[in-house]
Design an enzyme around this catalytic site. Structure first.
Site, PDB file in Angstrom:
ATOM      1  N   ASP A 173       1.015  -1.110   0.006  1.00  0.00           N
ATOM      2  CA  ASP A 173       0.031   0.036   0.088  1.00  0.00           C
ATOM      3  C   ASP A 173       0.993   1.175  -0.019  1.00  0.00           C
ATOM      4  OD1 ASP A 173      -1.966  -1.988   0.123  1.00  0.00           O
ATOM      5  OD2 ASP A 173      -2.709  -1.089   2.131  1.00  0.00           O
ATOM      6  N   SER A 233      -6.189   5.274   4.591  1.00  0.00           N
ATOM      7  CA  SER A 233      -5.016   4.644   5.066  1.00  0.00           C
ATOM      8  C   SER A 233      -5.081   4.609   6.727  1.00  0.00           C
ATOM      9  CB  SER A 233      -3.656   5.249   4.990  1.00  0.00           C
ATOM     10  OG  SER A 233      -2.756   4.778   5.719  1.00  0.00           O
TER      11      SER A 233
END
Length: 628
Positions: A152, A543
Site C-alpha cells: 500500500d 489509510s
C-alpha cells in the site's frame, strides 16, 4: 520485569542490519538456541500446552515424536495419499522431501506472504521456517507455500493502489485454492502488509480447517534529526515541502530514515489494527499482535503457531468453533480501545461474511457507544506499536477490558482455551509510569472514534474517524473532484482553503475500481497546516495513517448513482458526529432533478483482474466482498 526502551543507537543498528534478512543478529540468535536438543517431551508440550507458551528448542536433526491422532487427524490429506490408487500422489510428494513415515502424519500448510516488494513482508521467509519447525516438532508434516502481497505504502496515490483491496481477495482465494487442492489438514498463515491479515482470515473462515494466524510484527520507528519518524511522516513531509516549510534536503532526510527495516508500519495503522483484531477474535496466539518483526518473541510465536495447529487438529477445533458474534464484538472492542483504523470496519464485515456471522455497521455503532478510546497511539496520538510492545503489548489492555465487562471471556481461542483463561495470569494494568494506555477514568475519548454516519449523502452508511481533536462537527462548501489525482494537485497548488469540504468520488469498490486509500491527500492537508480547517469525504477508503476530519466508505458509491455523484462545487455539506449524520443542504426535489441528468461513467477497466473485481464486488457497507 519491564524491558528497557531501545536506545537510538541500538535502534539504528538493528534497523540497518534488518534490511539484510540473513544478517539480522536477533534473528540468528532466535533460530540457533544453544540449549539441549528437542525431545519427545518438549515437542509434545509445544502442541498440547501452547497456551502457556511452550519453550522452543530447535536442532538441525530430524525430530521423531508420537504422531498425534484423533479429532481431525488426516481428515483431508488421508483421502489424497492413502491406498494403491493414490501412489502417483505419493510419488510427487516424495520428490518434495516426504518420507514413508510422513504419509501417516497430518499435513500442515504454512501459507507465507514473503516478498521483497515491501518491508512489511521481507522477513517472513524466516518466520515461515520457524512455523515449519513447530509443526514438524509437534508430529505434523509441514508443507510451506506462498501467496501474494502488494505494498500500500509504495503504490499509494497511484493507479497501482487500485489493486490493494483486490489483493485481499486474491490472497483469500489463493490460500483457499492451495489448501483445498492439496488436501492440507490445517494451516498457519503469516501476514505482514495490511490486506494480508483479512485475506488470510477470510480463507481460514471459508475452509474451516484448524488454523492459526501469525502477524509478521511491527517495524521499529526511524530516527530523523533526533525525532522518531515513520512512513506517515514522509507523506506529511510532502505537504510541508509543497508549502515551502521543508526544503529538498529535509525531505530527502526523512525519506531515507523513516523506514529502517523489516516490519509493518509502526503506528496503530491498518496492519497493527487488524493484527490486534485477529488476536481478539481468538485466531492468533496471545500477544502475537504486539511483537517486533525482528525479535526472538516473534520467532517463538511462529514455532508455537505451527505446533498449535497440530494441537487443534487433535482436539477437532475449527475456526467455526472460534469465530462467533461474540468474538467479533471482542475484535471491535479492542480496535476501538486502541484507536484503530477505519479499514477495520470494512475488513471485519468481510471476515464475518466468510464465517457466516451476521455483522453490520449497526454493530460498530452499538459497540462504540460503550467502548472508550484508551490508547495514545499514532496517527492521532503520540506513540507507536513498538512502545506498546515495550510495556507489555495488547494483553494487559485486553485484561482491563475483560475486567470492565467489555470483552466476552467465554469465547474459544486457538490455544484451546477460552479468552478468560488465556488472560487469567495477565496483569490488570500497565503500571503507573507509562502514558501510552490510559485508564477508564481518563480516556482519550469516552466513546468510539469510528463513527457510522447516515444521511442524504450516505443512505447506506459511511465511516468517519473522529478522534475528538478536530471537533464534533464540520460544515463547509464542497470542492468536488472525480479522482484522487485531481484533488491532490489542487491541495499541493494551494487551491484548497479554510472551510472547504474536499469531495473525492468515483473511487469506490466499483468506480475506482478498488476503493483506493486517500493517505496522500489527507497527509498533504496535514502538511500544509489545514488539518483542523478543512474536511474530506469520499467513497474511497483511508489509510490507517490518516487523521483529520475525514469520512470514507460512503455508500451507495458514486459509480452506482449514490448522492455523492450529484454534488456540485459550492454545495453546503455537514458532518455531524454527535447526530451521526452526513448531509448536503439540498431538498429531495433538487436531488431528484440532479439525478435525472446524471449518467453512469464508463468502467475504467474492461479486462483483467480489476474488471472482474468491479463486476463482482459488493458495497463497502457489506464488506466489499466478491462472493456475496
Amino acid at each position: 520485569m519491564k524491558k528497557k526502551a531501545t536506545s537510538s543507537r541500538a535502534r539504528k543498528t538493528v534497523a540497518k542490519k534488518a534490511t539484510t534478512a540473513r544478517r539480522a543478529p536477533v534473528r540468528k540468535k532466535a533460530v540457533r538456541r544453544p540449549a539441549s536438543k528437542v525431545t519427545k517431551k518438549t515437542a509434545r508440550k509445544a502442541a498440547k500446552k501452547v497456551a502457556k507458551k511452550a519453550t522452543r528448542k530447535t536442532t538441525r536433526k530430524t525430530i521423531t515424536v508420537p504422531i498425534p491422532k484423533g479429532g481431525l487427524h488426516r481428515a483431508f490429506s488421508g483421502p489424497l495419499v492413502d491406498g494403491p490408487d493414490r501412489a502417483p500422489s505419493r510419488a510427487m510428494l516424495h520428490a518434495t522431501g516426504f518420507t514413508r513415515e510422513d504419509f501417516s502424519k497430518s499435513q500442515i500448510g504454512i501459507a507465507s506472504t514473503w516478498s521483497m516488494v515491501t518491508p512489511c513482508n521481507m522477513h517472513i521467509d524466516k518466520l515461515t521456517d520457524e512455523a515449519v519447525k513447530g509443526a514438524d516438532a509437534a508430529g505434523g508434516k509441514a508443507v510451506p507455500f506462498n501467496t501474494i502481497t502488494i505494498s500500500d505504502g509504495i503504490s499509494m496515490g497511484t493507479e497501482g493502489m487500485k489493486y490493494s483491496l483486490v489483493s485481499r481477495e486474491v490472497i483469500a482465494d489463493s490460500i483457499e485454492t492451495v489448501v483445498g487442492c492439496e488436501g492440507l489438514d490445517g494451516f498457519v498463515a503469516i501476514g505482514g502488509c495490511d490486506k494480508n491479515m483479512p485475506g488470510c482470515l477470510m480463507a481460514m473462515a471459508r475452509l474451516n480447517r484448524p488454523s492459526v494466524f501469525v502477524y509478521g510484527g511491527t517495524i521499529l520507528p526511524g530516527l530523523c534529526d533526533g525525532k522518531d519518524v515513520d512512513v506517515v511522516s514522509v507523506f506529511e513531509a510532502v505537504g510541508q515541502h509543497a508549502a515551502n516549510n521543508l526544503d529538498d534536503k529535509g525531505l530527502q532526510n526523512v525519506t531515507e530514515t523513516a523506514i529502517p527495516g523489516a516490519g509493518s508500519c509502526g503506528g496503530m495503522y491498518t496492519a497493527n489494527t487488524m493484527a490486534s483484531a485477529i488476536e481478539a477474535l481468538g485466531m492468533s496466539l496471545p500477544n502475537s499482535s504486539a511483537q517486533a518483526a525482528i525479535s526472538a518473541d516473534k520467532m517463538r510465536d511462529c514455532f508455537d503457531a505451527g505446533a498449535a495447529v497440530v494441537y487443534l487438529l487433535t482436539k477437532g477445533i475449527r475456526p467455526s468453533d472460534i469465530l462467533s458474534k461474540e468474538s467479533f464484538e471482542n475484535a471491535i472492542t479492542l480496535i476501538i480501545a486502541l484507536g484503530g483504523s477505519t479499514n477495520a470496519v470494512l475488513h471485519l464485515i468481510a471476515m464475518a461474511h466468510e464465517a457466516k456471522v451476521k455483522l453490520s455497521l449497526k454493530d460498530f455503532t452499538r459497540m462504540g457507544k460503550k467502548t472508550p478510546v484508551l490508547a495514545d497511539l499514532k496517527p492521532s496520538g503520540k506513540f507507536v506499536m513498538a512502545d506498546l510492545v515495550r510495556i507489555g503489548g495488547t494483553l494487559p489492555l485486553m485484561k482491563m477490558l475483560l475486567n470492565e465487562g467489555l470483552l466476552h471471556g467465554d469465547v474459544m481461542t486457538v490455544t484451546g482455551n477460552t479468552m478468560k483463561k488465556n488472560l487469567a495470569k495477565v496483569p490488570s494494568s500497565y503500571g503507573p509510569k507509562q502514558t501510552i494506555i490510559r485508564g477508564f477514568d481518563n480516556p482519550i475519548k469516552k466513546n468510539s472514534h469510528l463513527v457510522i454516519l447516515k444521511g442524504n449523502l450516505s443512505p447506506d452508511g459511511a465511516v468517519a474517524k473522529i478522534s475528538g481533536k478536530e471537533g464534533a462537527s464540520f460544515t463547509g462548501k464542497a470542492r468536488v473532484f472525480n479522482s484522487e489525482e485531481k484533488s491532490m494537485k489542487a491541495i499541493l497548488k494551494g487551491k484548497i482553503k479554510k472551510g472547504d469540504v474536499i469531495v473525492i468520488r468515483y473511487e469506490g469498490p466499483k468506480g475506482g475500481p478498488g476503493m483506493r486509500e486517500m493517505l496522500g491527500p489527507t497527509a498533504a492537508i496535514m502538511g500544509r497546516g489545514l488539518g483542523d480547517k478543512v474536511a474530506l469525504i469520499t467513497d474511497g477508503r483511508f489509510s490507517g495513517g490518516t487523521h483529520g476530519f475525514v469520512v470514507g466508505h460512503i455508500t451507495p458509491e458514486a459509480f452506482d448513482g449514490g448522492p455523492l455523484a450529484l454534488l456540485k462545487d459550492g454545495d453546503k455539506v455537514t458532518i455531524d458526529s454527535k447526530k451521526r449524520e452526513l448531509r448536503v443542504k439540498l431538498s429531495k426535489t433538487q436531488i431528484t432533478k440532479r439525478r435525472k441528468s446524471w449518467k453512469q461513467p464508463k468502467p475504467n477497466y474492461k479486462r483483467g483482474v480489476l474488471a472482474k473485481y468491479a463486476k463482482l464486488v459488493s458495497s463497502a457497507s457489506l464488506g466489499a466482498v466478491t462472493d456475496r
